[in-house]
Enzyme design. Structure first.
Site, PDB file in Angstrom:
ATOM      1  CB  VAL A  43       6.701 -12.035  -7.152  1.00  0.00           C
ATOM      2  CG1 VAL A  43       6.735 -11.087  -9.046  1.00  0.00           C
ATOM      3  CG2 VAL A  43       8.474 -11.958  -6.729  1.00  0.00           C
ATOM      4  CD  GLU A  44       3.221 -16.582  -9.100  1.00  0.00           C
ATOM      5  OE1 GLU A  44       2.149 -17.019  -9.880  1.00  0.00           O
ATOM      6  OE2 GLU A  44       4.476 -17.307  -9.344  1.00  0.00           O
ATOM      7  CG  MET A  45      -1.461 -14.754  -6.494  1.00  0.00           C
ATOM      8  SD  MET A  45      -3.257 -15.576  -6.631  1.00  0.00           S
ATOM      9  CE  MET A  45      -5.054 -15.024  -6.379  1.00  0.00           C
ATOM     10  CB  VAL A  97       0.547  -8.144  -5.612  1.00  0.00           C
ATOM     11  CG1 VAL A  97      -0.102  -9.084  -4.981  1.00  0.00           C
ATOM     12  CG2 VAL A  97       2.217  -8.372  -4.685  1.00  0.00           C
TER      13      VAL A  97
END
Length: 306
Positions: free
Chosen positions: A119-121, A77
């Site tokens: 850091v991801e979703m 994201v």
């Protein structure tokens, strides 16, 4: 007639058993709940379940790249960069643990990681459930026969979809079942793969993903991120990772947890040097690579189903 059909169906299995090989073919089918898996497929491809509405599961596990990510590290994201290479989701149902360091016990538990990772979703359970109610309420009712949607259902559907992502009938599996022939170079590559000791870690149904092993057994490795030490905090587990599957390896570059190289030839040489203490001849390398390319299986059928 019935006896003949039974013999016909069991003959390939008998031939495989007689070969006494350390690698097992992937079953041509796997039992799963299709209705649930197709719902999970929609969620897998839907970027709504991320903080910026741009990142979905498929962002880091692309079908055209063997269920992996062609980037050295994935982008989450708001353009945030990860710190480890995303492994393939194909055939992950056969992994004994999930993630490079094995911190998740199964596919369902694994979903917690990327969903909540900032850091991801970067999305919490409450927001996930609110999105499900707005976009998928009727579909969840059709599958679960309940009006109340839970985060566990979210994980359950995606895990069921991932369960169906198997890639059977690669050339090597067909050879194991005596349905095709390997070229001389491919057979030489498999023999060399076994003779040099690669088979020690890359065996079983997934040619790996069934044990933890250290990278840098003979010569110390340099890149250490996301290893087993982060789970156990034991010094012994530094540089220890879940052995990656070699299935569809020709499609899943870059290689290693660090994305160290895009070259399969280089990857083979790296492992031979660091874990076996060997410098391969050009023929040994070319033969092993030829063997590895026989491990590319069929596209998971569920990707084309609606």
């Amino acid at each position: 007639m019935i006896l003949y059909k039974i013999i016909y169906l069991l003959l390939p299995l008998l031939v495989f058993a007689l070969r006494n090989e350390p690698i097992t073919p992937i079953p041509q089918t796997i039992k799963y709940n299709k209705e649930k898996a197709l719902l999970g497929k929609e969620l897998f491809f839907d970027p709504s379940f991320s903080a910026d509405g741009k990142i979905s599961c498929v962002s880091c596990h692309a079908p055209e790249y063997g269920g992996a990510d062609p980037r050295i590290v994935s982008v989450g994201v708001y353009g945030k960069m990860g710190n480890i290479q995303s492994p393939t989701v194909y055939n992950s149902v056969y992994n004994f643990r999930q993630f490079w360091n094995g911190r998740a016990r199964d596919l369902k538990a694994q979903i917690n990681g990327p969903t909540h990772n900032p850091v991801e979703m970067d999305i919490n359970e409450t927001r996930v459930i609110n999105i499900l109610r707005k976009k998928y309420e009727n579909k969840f009712y059709q599958v679960y026969k309940k009006r109340i949607i839970t985060f566990d259902m979210f994980k359950d559907t995606i895990a069921e979809f991932e369960k169906a992502l198997i890639t059977p009938n690669c050339k090597f599996d067909k050879w194991l079942r005596n349905e095709t022939h390997l070229t001389k170079q491919e057979k030489d590559g498999y023999y060399t793969f076994k003779k040099l000791g690669c088979i020690t870690c890359h065996n079983g149904i997934n040619l790996g993903s069934n044990s933890f092993q250290k990278i840098g057994v003979i010569h110390p490795a340099k890149d250490r991120v996301g290893d087993r030490y982060e789970v156990t905090h034991k010094e012994f587990d530094k540089y220890v990772y879940k052995v990656p599957t070699l299935r569809n390896i020709a499609l899943t570059a870059p290689y290693f947890h660090s994305g160290a190289t895009y070259s399969l030839e280089d990857a083979v040489n790296i492992m031979a040097y660091y874990n076996l203490g060997l410098i391969l001849t050009p023929k040994e390398n070319a033969d092993i690579v030829a063997f590895l390319k026989t491990l590319t299986g069929e596209k998971p059928k569920i990707l084309d189903e609606k």
